[in-house]
Design a protein around this motif. Sequence first.
Motif, PDB file in Angstrom:
ATOM      1  N   LEU A  35       0.834  -1.207   0.000  1.00  0.00           N
ATOM      2  CA  LEU A  35       0.000   0.000   0.000  1.00  0.00           C
ATOM      3  C   LEU A  35       0.868   1.256   0.000  1.00  0.00           C
ATOM      4  O   LEU A  35       0.542   2.253  -0.655  1.00  0.00           O
ATOM      5  CB  LEU A  35      -0.915   0.009   1.225  1.00  0.00           C
ATOM      6  N   SER A  36       1.985   1.198   0.725  1.00  0.00           N
ATOM      7  CA  SER A  36       2.830   2.383   0.873  1.00  0.00           C
ATOM      8  C   SER A  36       3.529   2.781  -0.416  1.00  0.00           C
ATOM      9  O   SER A  36       3.965   3.929  -0.546  1.00  0.00           O
ATOM     10  CB  SER A  36       3.864   2.156   1.972  1.00  0.00           C
ATOM     11  N   VAL A  37       3.656   1.855  -1.365  1.00  0.00           N
ATOM     12  CA  VAL A  37       4.281   2.215  -2.645  1.00  0.00           C
ATOM     13  C   VAL A  37       3.232   2.604  -3.673  1.00  0.00           C
ATOM     14  O   VAL A  37       3.535   2.741  -4.861  1.00  0.00           O
ATOM     15  CB  VAL A  37       5.165   1.066  -3.185  1.00  0.00           C
ATOM     16  N   GLY A  38       1.992   2.794  -3.226  1.00  0.00           N
ATOM     17  CA  GLY A  38       0.964   3.355  -4.092  1.00  0.00           C
ATOM     18  C   GLY A  38       0.000   2.379  -4.723  1.00  0.00           C
ATOM     19  O   GLY A  38      -0.786   2.775  -5.594  1.00  0.00           O
ATOM     20  N   MET A  39       0.000   1.132  -4.314  1.00  0.00           N
ATOM     21  CA  MET A  39      -0.898   0.158  -4.923  1.00  0.00           C
ATOM     22  C   MET A  39      -2.289   0.239  -4.308  1.00  0.00           C
ATOM     23  O   MET A  39      -2.442   0.502  -3.116  1.00  0.00           O
ATOM     24  CB  MET A  39      -0.336  -1.262  -4.764  1.00  0.00           C
ATOM     25  N   ALA A  40      -3.304   0.009  -5.134  1.00  0.00           N
ATOM     26  CA  ALA A  40      -4.683  -0.032  -4.662  1.00  0.00           C
ATOM     27  C   ALA A  40      -4.883  -1.289  -3.815  1.00  0.00           C
ATOM     28  O   ALA A  40      -4.163  -2.282  -3.989  1.00  0.00           O
ATOM     29  CB  ALA A  40      -5.645  -0.031  -5.843  1.00  0.00           C
ATOM     30  N   PRO A  41      -5.852  -1.274  -2.885  1.00  0.00           N
ATOM     31  CA  PRO A  41      -6.020  -2.409  -1.970  1.00  0.00           C
ATOM     32  C   PRO A  41      -6.182  -3.765  -2.644  1.00  0.00           C
ATOM     33  O   PRO A  41      -5.539  -4.742  -2.234  1.00  0.00           O
ATOM     34  CB  PRO A  41      -7.275  -2.028  -1.169  1.00  0.00           C
ATOM     35  N   ILE A  42      -7.034  -3.866  -3.654  1.00  0.00           N
ATOM     36  CA  ILE A  42      -7.230  -5.160  -4.312  1.00  0.00           C
ATOM     37  C   ILE A  42      -5.951  -5.623  -4.992  1.00  0.00           C
ATOM     38  O   ILE A  42      -5.536  -6.782  -4.859  1.00  0.00           O
ATOM     39  CB  ILE A  42      -8.379  -5.096  -5.337  1.00  0.00           C
ATOM     40  N   ALA A  43      -5.306  -4.721  -5.723  1.00  0.00           N
ATOM     41  CA  ALA A  43      -4.053  -5.074  -6.398  1.00  0.00           C
ATOM     42  C   ALA A  43      -2.984  -5.454  -5.384  1.00  0.00           C
ATOM     43  O   ALA A  43      -2.210  -6.402  -5.603  1.00  0.00           O
ATOM     44  CB  ALA A  43      -3.570  -3.909  -7.262  1.00  0.00           C
ATOM     45  N   ALA A  44      -2.929  -4.737  -4.258  1.00  0.00           N
ATOM     46  CA  ALA A  44      -1.954  -5.065  -3.212  1.00  0.00           C
ATOM     47  C   ALA A  44      -2.234  -6.445  -2.638  1.00  0.00           C
ATOM     48  O   ALA A  44      -1.305  -7.220  -2.368  1.00  0.00           O
ATOM     49  CB  ALA A  44      -2.003  -4.009  -2.111  1.00  0.00           C
ATOM     50  N   ASN A  45      -3.497  -6.775  -2.465  1.00  0.00           N
ATOM     51  CA  ASN A  45      -3.853  -8.060  -1.878  1.00  0.00           C
ATOM     52  C   ASN A  45      -3.476  -9.230  -2.784  1.00  0.00           C
ATOM     53  O   ASN A  45      -2.886 -10.212  -2.331  1.00  0.00           O
ATOM     54  CB  ASN A  45      -5.348  -8.099  -1.572  1.00  0.00           C
ATOM     55  N   VAL A  46      -3.810  -9.141  -4.068  1.00  0.00           N
ATOM     56  CA  VAL A  46      -3.502 -10.267  -4.960  1.00  0.00           C
ATOM     57  C   VAL A  46      -1.996 -10.374  -5.188  1.00  0.00           C
ATOM     58  O   VAL A  46      -1.454 -11.480  -5.299  1.00  0.00           O
ATOM     59  CB  VAL A  46      -4.266 -10.139  -6.299  1.00  0.00           C
ATOM     60  N   THR A  47      -1.308  -9.236  -5.237  1.00  0.00           N
ATOM     61  CA  THR A  47       0.150  -9.260  -5.367  1.00  0.00           C
ATOM     62  C   THR A  47       0.774  -9.875  -4.125  1.00  0.00           C
ATOM     63  O   THR A  47       1.732 -10.665  -4.205  1.00  0.00           O
ATOM     64  CB  THR A  47       0.690  -7.832  -5.584  1.00  0.00           C
ATOM     65  N   ASN A  48       0.228  -9.537  -2.978  1.00  0.00           N
ATOM     66  CA  ASN A  48       0.711 -10.084  -1.713  1.00  0.00           C
ATOM     67  C   ASN A  48       0.544 -11.602  -1.674  1.00  0.00           C
ATOM     68  O   ASN A  48       1.445 -12.332  -1.245  1.00  0.00           O
ATOM     69  CB  ASN A  48      -0.070  -9.441  -0.560  1.00  0.00           C
ATOM     70  N   THR A  49      -0.602 -12.092  -2.119  1.00  0.00           N
ATOM     71  CA  THR A  49      -0.855 -13.536  -2.120  1.00  0.00           C
ATOM     72  C   THR A  49       0.171 -14.273  -2.970  1.00  0.00           C
ATOM     73  O   THR A  49       0.682 -15.328  -2.584  1.00  0.00           O
ATOM     74  CB  THR A  49      -2.275 -13.832  -2.646  1.00  0.00           C
ATOM     75  N   VAL A  50       0.480 -13.718  -4.133  1.00  0.00           N
ATOM     76  CA  VAL A  50       1.480 -14.337  -5.009  1.00  0.00           C
ATOM     77  C   VAL A  50       2.857 -14.324  -4.347  1.00  0.00           C
ATOM     78  O   VAL A  50       3.567 -15.333  -4.322  1.00  0.00           O
ATOM     79  CB  VAL A  50       1.524 -13.616  -6.367  1.00  0.00           C
ATOM     80  N   ALA A  51       3.242 -13.184  -3.787  1.00  0.00           N
ATOM     81  CA  ALA A  51       4.573 -13.053  -3.191  1.00  0.00           C
ATOM     82  C   ALA A  51       4.758 -13.962  -1.987  1.00  0.00           C
ATOM     83  O   ALA A  51       5.851 -14.492  -1.750  1.00  0.00           O
ATOM     84  CB  ALA A  51       4.825 -11.601  -2.789  1.00  0.00           C
ATOM     85  N   LEU A  52       3.684 -14.178  -1.226  1.00  0.00           N
ATOM     86  CA  LEU A  52       3.797 -14.973  -0.004  1.00  0.00           C
ATOM     87  C   LEU A  52       4.035 -16.458  -0.275  1.00  0.00           C
ATOM     88  O   LEU A  52       4.307 -17.222   0.665  1.00  0.00           O
ATOM     89  CB  LEU A  52       2.554 -14.798   0.868  1.00  0.00           C
ATOM     90  N   LEU A  53       3.958 -16.870  -1.533  1.00  0.00           N
ATOM     91  CA  LEU A  53       4.335 -18.248  -1.849  1.00  0.00           C
ATOM     92  C   LEU A  53       5.793 -18.498  -1.476  1.00  0.00           C
ATOM     93  O   LEU A  53       6.170 -19.622  -1.135  1.00  0.00           O
ATOM     94  CB  LEU A  53       4.124 -18.525  -3.339  1.00  0.00           C
ATOM     95  N   ALA A  54       6.602 -17.440  -1.534  1.00  0.00           N
ATOM     96  CA  ALA A  54       8.011 -17.576  -1.144  1.00  0.00           C
ATOM     97  C   ALA A  54       8.128 -17.922   0.337  1.00  0.00           C
ATOM     98  O   ALA A  54       9.096 -18.571   0.754  1.00  0.00           O
ATOM     99  CB  ALA A  54       8.776 -16.288  -1.452  1.00  0.00           C
ATOM    100  N   ASN A  55       7.160 -17.477   1.151  1.00  0.00           N
ATOM    101  CA  ASN A  55       7.181 -17.835   2.568  1.00  0.00           C
ATOM    102  C   ASN A  55       7.111 -19.343   2.768  1.00  0.00           C
ATOM    103  O   ASN A  55       7.787 -19.909   3.624  1.00  0.00           O
ATOM    104  CB  ASN A  55       5.990 -17.186   3.291  1.00  0.00           C
ATOM    105  N   THR A  56       6.254 -19.986   1.972  1.00  0.00           N
ATOM    106  CA  THR A  56       6.105 -21.438   2.096  1.00  0.00           C
ATOM    107  C   THR A  56       7.412 -22.141   1.759  1.00  0.00           C
ATOM    108  O   THR A  56       7.831 -23.071   2.447  1.00  0.00           O
ATOM    109  CB  THR A  56       4.989 -21.939   1.161  1.00  0.00           C
ATOM    110  N   VAL A  57       8.048 -21.684   0.679  1.00  0.00           N
ATOM    111  CA  VAL A  57       9.314 -22.287   0.260  1.00  0.00           C
ATOM    112  C   VAL A  57      10.375 -22.096   1.341  1.00  0.00           C
ATOM    113  O   VAL A  57      11.070 -23.044   1.746  1.00  0.00           O
ATOM    114  CB  VAL A  57       9.790 -21.680  -1.076  1.00  0.00           C
TER     115      VAL A  57
END
Length: 249
Positions: A35-57
């Motif tokens: 959010l702090s880099v200017g992304m809209a909430p929905i876009a931030a959420n779906v981007t976050n979900t994709v990025a968090l796959l790295a957490n599992t790895v």
Amino acid sequence: MQPGHAVLLVLGGVGAGLTGSMAGLASLASYPALLSVGMAPIAANVTNTVALLANTVGTAAGTQRELEGQGPRLIGLSAVAALGGLAGAWLLLKTPSSTFEWIVPMLIALGATLLLLRDPLRRWAGHHTMSAPMLGGSVFLIGIYGGYFGAAAGVLMLAVLALAAREPLPVTNAVKSVVLGASNLSAATIYAVTAPVNWAAAGVLSVGCLVGSWIGPALVRRIPERPLRVAIAVAAIGLAVSLWWRAAR
């Protein structure tokens, strides 16, 4: 992407990896960073979900000793969570942006509350038995939640798994991360082809997530868990209030 934004996202990813592997609240760090880099909430959420796959790895790599012998349990629970993740992704794509912005603070506050109440819940569980159907249903619902919005899904999953099994916290934590990762993976697959994922931001954020989630389990084994859990819960409540204020403006 501006260099300052990239640094912020890497730091947010490291924070997400640490808090996710240690307390189940990864998005407390990563979602606000987006959010702090200017992304809209929905876009931030779906981007976050994709990025968090790295957490599992990263967590799987850092918890091999805790995951030893957990194969059958992981396969069954992950399959259920993955189905929930698909349902959660479908719900998100059908949810108006304004509604999502109002719901998110409540979900974060709920997760923080459960994190604070985890010890009483575990003591209560000592006198109760969670049946296999109840466990499966709970994991499915949390999978829906995780697919819809990642923040605090780990807290919920950790609480449910703690109620279902008597085992050391590091083992429950490791199982939680893999099972929740299955929900994230199924939701991320849907988002990759239908939602406004910012792939550059997801890539940068995932680098930090990988680092944080890899070192997080080692810290879980060494540092006092209760003060960390309380601090994360308090920070989550602060984030919920901040997001509620933003939605109300």
